[in-house]
Write a protein that holds these residues in place. Structure first.
Motif, PDB file in Angstrom:
ATOM      1  N   GLY A   7       0.812  -1.219   0.000  1.00 50.72           N
ATOM      2  CA  GLY A   7       0.000   0.000   0.000  1.00 50.72           C
ATOM      3  C   GLY A   7       0.840   1.261   0.000  1.00 50.72           C
ATOM      4  N   ASN A   8       0.369   2.253   0.718  1.00 48.53           N
ATOM      5  CA  ASN A   8       1.037   3.554   0.732  1.00 48.53           C
ATOM      6  C   ASN A   8       1.939   3.687   1.948  1.00 48.53           C
ATOM      7  OD1 ASN A   8      -0.252   4.693  -1.660  1.00 48.53           O
ATOM      8  ND2 ASN A   8      -2.133   4.464  -0.457  1.00 48.53           N
ATOM      9  N   ILE A   9       3.170   4.088   1.687  1.00 51.13           N
ATOM     10  CA  ILE A   9       4.199   4.126   2.734  1.00 51.13           C
ATOM     11  C   ILE A   9       4.861   5.508   2.744  1.00 51.13           C
ATOM     12  CG2 ILE A   9       6.402   3.112   3.487  1.00 51.13           C
ATOM     13  CD1 ILE A   9       5.530   0.530   1.940  1.00 51.13           C
ATOM     14  N   VAL A  10       4.965   6.118   3.914  1.00 49.97           N
ATOM     15  CA  VAL A  10       5.656   7.407   4.048  1.00 49.97           C
ATOM     16  C   VAL A  10       6.936   7.204   4.852  1.00 49.97           C
ATOM     17  CG1 VAL A  10       5.554   9.663   5.208  1.00 49.97           C
ATOM     18  CG2 VAL A  10       3.598   8.888   3.852  1.00 49.97           C
ATOM     19  N   VAL A  11       8.045   7.731   4.338  1.00 46.37           N
ATOM     20  CA  VAL A  11       9.324   7.684   5.066  1.00 46.37           C
ATOM     21  C   VAL A  11       9.840   9.117   5.202  1.00 46.37           C
ATOM     22  CG1 VAL A  11      11.691   6.771   5.094  1.00 46.37           C
ATOM     23  CG2 VAL A  11       9.869   5.443   3.997  1.00 46.37           C
ATOM     24  N   THR A  12      10.128   9.559   6.426  1.00 44.11           N
ATOM     25  CA  THR A  12      10.689  10.907   6.590  1.00 44.11           C
ATOM     26  C   THR A  12      12.224  10.833   6.612  1.00 44.11           C
ATOM     27  OG1 THR A  12      10.742  10.882   9.028  1.00 44.11           O
ATOM     28  CG2 THR A  12       8.674  11.590   7.968  1.00 44.11           C
ATOM     29  N   GLY A  13      12.854  11.962   6.301  1.00 42.34           N
ATOM     30  CA  GLY A  13      14.327  11.999   6.262  1.00 42.34           C
ATOM     31  C   GLY A  13      14.864  11.000   5.258  1.00 42.34           C
ATOM     32  N   ALA A  14      14.237  10.986   4.061  1.00 40.77           N
ATOM     33  CA  ALA A  14      14.507   9.917   3.086  1.00 40.77           C
ATOM     34  C   ALA A  14      15.589  10.278   2.072  1.00 40.77           C
ATOM     35  CB  ALA A  14      13.209   9.570   2.345  1.00 40.77           C
ATOM     36  N   ASN A  15      16.211  11.435   2.215  1.00 40.50           N
ATOM     37  CA  ASN A  15      17.165  11.855   1.174  1.00 40.50           C
ATOM     38  C   ASN A  15      18.575  11.308   1.381  1.00 40.50           C
ATOM     39  OD1 ASN A  15      16.887  13.861   3.363  1.00 40.50           O
ATOM     40  ND2 ASN A  15      18.651  14.801   2.378  1.00 40.50           N
ATOM     41  N   ARG A  16      18.856  10.768   2.566  1.00 41.90           N
ATOM     42  CA  ARG A  16      20.201  10.194   2.779  1.00 41.90           C
ATOM     43  C   ARG A  16      20.151   9.209   3.939  1.00 41.90           C
ATOM     44  NH1 ARG A  16      22.834  13.312   6.987  1.00 41.90           N
ATOM     45  NH2 ARG A  16      21.657  15.181   7.431  1.00 41.90           N
ATOM     46  N   GLY A  17      21.285   8.528   4.157  1.00 42.72           N
ATOM     47  CA  GLY A  17      21.409   7.640   5.307  1.00 42.72           C
ATOM     48  C   GLY A  17      20.398   6.498   5.303  1.00 42.72           C
ATOM     49  N   GLN A 221      26.594   2.979   9.463  1.00 44.82           N
ATOM     50  CA  GLN A 221      27.479   3.896   8.728  1.00 44.82           C
ATOM     51  C   GLN A 221      26.668   4.946   7.957  1.00 44.82           C
ATOM     52  OE1 GLN A 221      29.465   1.094   6.209  1.00 44.82           O
ATOM     53  NE2 GLN A 221      30.319   0.024   7.978  1.00 44.82           N
ATOM     54  N   THR A 222      26.472   6.089   8.602  1.00 45.30           N
ATOM     55  CA  THR A 222      25.790   7.221   7.956  1.00 45.30           C
ATOM     56  C   THR A 222      26.489   8.472   8.451  1.00 45.30           C
ATOM     57  OG1 THR A 222      24.278   7.550   9.815  1.00 45.30           O
ATOM     58  CG2 THR A 222      23.523   6.046   8.083  1.00 45.30           C
ATOM     59  N   GLU A 223      26.015   9.639   8.014  1.00 45.57           N
ATOM     60  CA  GLU A 223      26.605  10.880   8.541  1.00 45.57           C
ATOM     61  C   GLU A 223      26.467  10.915  10.061  1.00 45.57           C
ATOM     62  OE1 GLU A 223      25.678  14.756   6.861  1.00 45.57           O
ATOM     63  OE2 GLU A 223      25.671  13.824   4.877  1.00 45.57           O
ATOM     64  N   MET A 224      25.321  10.451  10.564  1.00 42.91           N
ATOM     65  CA  MET A 224      25.115  10.466  12.017  1.00 42.91           C
ATOM     66  C   MET A 224      25.937   9.379  12.706  1.00 42.91           C
ATOM     67  SD  MET A 224      21.670  10.094  14.310  1.00 42.91           S
ATOM     68  CE  MET A 224      20.762  11.461  13.655  1.00 42.91           C
ATOM     69  N   GLY A 225      25.953   8.195  12.142  1.00 43.88           N
ATOM     70  CA  GLY A 225      26.617   7.048  12.779  1.00 43.88           C
ATOM     71  C   GLY A 225      28.130   7.086  12.659  1.00 43.88           C
ATOM     72  N   GLY A 226      28.650   7.745  11.611  1.00 41.79           N
ATOM     73  CA  GLY A 226      30.096   7.845  11.395  1.00 41.79           C
ATOM     74  C   GLY A 226      30.686   6.603  10.737  1.00 41.79           C
ATOM     75  N   GLU A 227      31.965   6.736  10.381  1.00 39.28           N
ATOM     76  CA  GLU A 227      32.625   5.673   9.598  1.00 39.28           C
ATOM     77  C   GLU A 227      32.953   4.423  10.407  1.00 39.28           C
ATOM     78  OE1 GLU A 227      36.027   7.711   8.175  1.00 39.28           O
ATOM     79  OE2 GLU A 227      34.887   8.839   6.665  1.00 39.28           O
ATOM     80  N   LYS A 228      33.065   4.598  11.732  1.00 44.57           N
ATOM     81  CA  LYS A 228      33.471   3.442  12.550  1.00 44.57           C
ATOM     82  C   LYS A 228      32.321   2.478  12.806  1.00 44.57           C
ATOM     83  CE  LYS A 228      37.160   5.739  15.068  1.00 44.57           C
ATOM     84  NZ  LYS A 228      37.271   6.653  16.192  1.00 44.57           N
ATOM     85  N   ALA A 229      31.127   2.870  12.435  1.00 45.80           N
ATOM     86  CA  ALA A 229      29.951   2.019  12.715  1.00 45.80           C
ATOM     87  C   ALA A 229      30.103   0.675  12.020  1.00 45.80           C
ATOM     88  CB  ALA A 229      28.690   2.725  12.226  1.00 45.80           C
ATOM     89  N   PRO A 230      29.727  -0.414  12.683  1.00 51.94           N
ATOM     90  CA  PRO A 230      29.916  -1.748  12.106  1.00 51.94           C
ATOM     91  C   PRO A 230      28.888  -2.139  11.044  1.00 51.94           C
ATOM     92  CG  PRO A 230      28.986  -1.902  14.320  1.00 51.94           C
ATOM     93  CD  PRO A 230      29.260  -0.452  14.078  1.00 51.94           C
ATOM     94  N   MET A 234      22.561  -1.021   4.289  1.00 49.88           N
ATOM     95  CA  MET A 234      21.870  -2.148   3.646  1.00 49.88           C
ATOM     96  C   MET A 234      21.486  -3.220   4.680  1.00 49.88           C
ATOM     97  SD  MET A 234      23.026  -4.470   0.442  1.00 49.88           S
ATOM     98  CE  MET A 234      23.834  -5.764   1.345  1.00 49.88           C
ATOM     99  N   ASP A 235      22.436  -3.607   5.528  1.00 47.53           N
ATOM    100  CA  ASP A 235      22.150  -4.672   6.507  1.00 47.53           C
ATOM    101  C   ASP A 235      21.163  -4.207   7.577  1.00 47.53           C
ATOM    102  OD1 ASP A 235      23.672  -6.510   5.193  1.00 47.53           O
ATOM    103  OD2 ASP A 235      25.493  -6.081   6.330  1.00 47.53           O
ATOM    104  N   SER A 236      21.326  -2.945   8.008  1.00 46.63           N
ATOM    105  CA  SER A 236      20.398  -2.421   9.014  1.00 46.63           C
ATOM    106  C   SER A 236      18.969  -2.431   8.470  1.00 46.63           C
ATOM    107  CB  SER A 236      20.809  -0.989   9.387  1.00 46.63           C
ATOM    108  OG  SER A 236      19.771  -0.346  10.083  1.00 46.63           O
ATOM    109  N   VAL A 237      18.803  -1.945   7.246  1.00 45.86           N
ATOM    110  CA  VAL A 237      17.449  -1.831   6.681  1.00 45.86           C
ATOM    111  C   VAL A 237      16.882  -3.211   6.330  1.00 45.86           C
ATOM    112  CG1 VAL A 237      16.145  -0.928   4.709  1.00 45.86           C
ATOM    113  CG2 VAL A 237      17.717   0.568   5.957  1.00 45.86           C
ATOM    114  N   LEU A 238      17.731  -4.107   5.853  1.00 53.06           N
ATOM    115  CA  LEU A 238      17.255  -5.490   5.608  1.00 53.06           C
ATOM    116  C   LEU A 238      16.655  -6.061   6.884  1.00 53.06           C
ATOM    117  CD1 LEU A 238      20.019  -7.352   3.528  1.00 53.06           C
ATOM    118  CD2 LEU A 238      17.563  -7.289   3.028  1.00 53.06           C
ATOM    119  N   GLY A 239      17.382  -5.856   7.996  1.00 53.18           N
ATOM    120  CA  GLY A 239      16.907  -6.356   9.286  1.00 53.18           C
ATOM    121  C   GLY A 239      15.620  -5.666   9.707  1.00 53.18           C
TER     122      GLY A 239
END
Ligand code: NDP
Length: 265
Positions: A7-17, A221-230, A234-239
């Protein structure tokens, strides 16, 4: 019956990360009838370039909607834009993903100003509160239309859900374990409030058959999470999408992680 990714899905802050990856995977995995409303506070800006490209790769599947979570008029206009496009349809899934973490440093006591506290609360708590309130008529419509008929054997069906993206740092019980590594006063406090919002709306919307659940995406690993994030986005969203698609009424008002584990309040 679990929450269906349909159906219809809304995602906020969808331009990155994480938000951008949510839109990507939803566009790739949902059926033809699904449509994703991907919100960005600057749809024409350079920070939305990747989302615009994604939209052209999935013609007719994604609509970019302008939405600034701190601006009531912007939220109202976004609801109207979604309503205009879906017509008689309802909203099946709202993902409150947009958030900020301020100040950029550790967020320790003396590095944090009053303005940081206010700005983070406004974006991370008042935003999701207002967005859920304004989208409620559309969420109710989906819950009523798409749920099984009265008298059906399927008593736990839910056709509409709100997912609030939270964090393990919001856990009051786990604070003694996590505080020294990342103090983040404004951010932690805002997400603990977001959890309470989740719990309140889970109670409030129970009669409408709308599930409201908070999910921690992992350290990503995003701007908020930083480069050291494990974790990769892709894996976070799959989960998270696997967890969302298995949610039922019993999970409403809970804080889960991206693997479906319950995090204590
Ligand atoms: P990013 O900082 O990478 O992205 C944040 C997104 O939120 C951007 O799209 C940003 O848009 C948007 N945003 C911020 N403020 C507003 C606003 N006022 N109106 C509209 N959009 C806004 O963060 P992540 O992708 O890492 O985080 C996504 C979610 O996951 C957040 O809720 C975060 O708290 C949570 N989280 C993240 C973790 C991590 O390790 N990454 C860990 C735990 C939780 P713009 O480009 O315009 O700034």
């Amino acid at each position: 019956m679990p929450v269906e990714l349909k159906g219809n899905i809304v995602v906020t802050g969808a331009n990155r990360g994480i938000g951008l990856e949510l839109v990507k995977q939803l566009a790739e995995t949902t059926g033809e009838e699904a449509h994703i409303y991907a919100c960005s506070r600057e749809p024409e800006g350079s920070r939305t370039e990747a989302l615009r490209q994604l939209t052209t790769r999935h013609p007719g599947k994604i609509t970019i909607i302008k939405l600034d979570t701190t601006n009531e008029e912007s939220i109202s206009a976004a609801v109207q834009a979604v309503q205009d496009q879906i017509g008689d349809g309802g909203l099946n899934l709202l993902i409150n993903n947009a958030a900020i973490r301020k100040p950029a440093s550790s967020g320790a006591l003396f590095a944090t100003k009053k303005n940081d506290m206010m700005e983070v609360y406004e974006t991370n708590v008042v935003g999701p509160f207002t967005i859920a309130k304004m989208f409620l008529p559309l969420l109710k419509k989906a819950a009523q239309r798409d749920s099984p008929a009265k008298g059906s054997d399927n008593k736990t069906a839910c056709s509409s859900a709100i997912i609030n993206i939270s964090t393990a740092f919001s856990s009051i019980e786990k604070c003694p374990e996590t505080f020294s590594a990342a103090q983040m006063y404004p951010y932690r406090i805002s997400k603990a409030a977001l959890n309470m919002l989740t719990r309140c709306q889970a109670e409030d919307f129970k009669t409408h058959n709308i599930v409201v659940t908070a999910i921690h995406p992992g350290w990503v690993q995003t701007e908020m999470g930083g480069e050291k994030a494990p974790l990769t986005t892709m894996d976070s969203v799959l989960g998270m999408l696997s967890v969302i698609s298995s949610l039922s009424n019993k999970d409403s008002g809970m804080l889960l992680d991206w693997q479906g584990n319950t995090i204590p309040w």
